[in-house]
Design a protein around this motif. Structure first.
Motif, PDB file in Angstrom:
ATOM      1  N   CYS A 221      25.491  85.363  -5.082  1.00 19.39           N
ATOM      2  CA  CYS A 221      25.225  84.080  -4.429  1.00 19.39           C
ATOM      3  C   CYS A 221      25.738  84.035  -2.996  1.00 19.39           C
ATOM      4  O   CYS A 221      25.620  83.018  -2.322  1.00 19.39           O
TER       5      CYS A 221
ATOM      6  N   CYS B 245      33.625  85.778  -8.443  1.00 12.57           N
ATOM      7  CA  CYS B 245      33.155  84.778  -7.499  1.00 12.57           C
ATOM      8  C   CYS B 245      33.558  83.385  -7.983  1.00 12.57           C
ATOM      9  O   CYS B 245      33.375  83.048  -9.152  1.00 12.57           O
TER      10      CYS B 245
ATOM     11  N   HIS C 214      30.323  85.362 -10.964  1.00  7.84           N
ATOM     12  CA  HIS C 214      29.866  86.740 -11.081  1.00  7.84           C
ATOM     13  C   HIS C 214      31.060  87.665 -10.877  1.00  7.84           C
ATOM     14  O   HIS C 214      31.839  87.477  -9.958  1.00  7.84           O
TER      15      HIS C 214
HETATM   16 ZN   LIG Z   1      28.690  84.202  -6.551  1.00  8.36          ZN
END
Ligand SMILES: [Zn+2]
Length: 75
Positions: free
Chosen positions: A43, A58, A63
């Protein structure tokens, strides 16, 4: 004192030098992968949590990225 001269698997010095190498290696890999700071591959978020020993999560999409994924560690 008994046990002097008995071989140990890992001395304290070994332990610290290994840990130091590992830590330096992680920093080098991080700098190589994200020279301008962490960027999520999913992202593009720049906020992350560290998941020891070598993973980063993240903060936006959760993630998980591993520094050593797809690379060969050789020392
Ligand atoms: Zn991310």
């Amino acid at each position: 004192m008994s046990g002097i001269g008995r071989p140990h698997g890992l001395s304290m010095q070994d332990f610290f030098s290994r840990y130091g190498t590992e830590d330096q290696c992680r920093e080098a890999l991080f700098a190589k992968r994200w020279p301008n700071g962490f960027v999520c591959p999913k992202c593009a978020g720049s906020t992350y949590y560290i998941r020891p020993p070598k993973q980063f999560m993240c903060a936006s999409c959760r993630h998980i990225t591993s520094l050593t994924a797809g690379t060969v560690m050789h020392h």
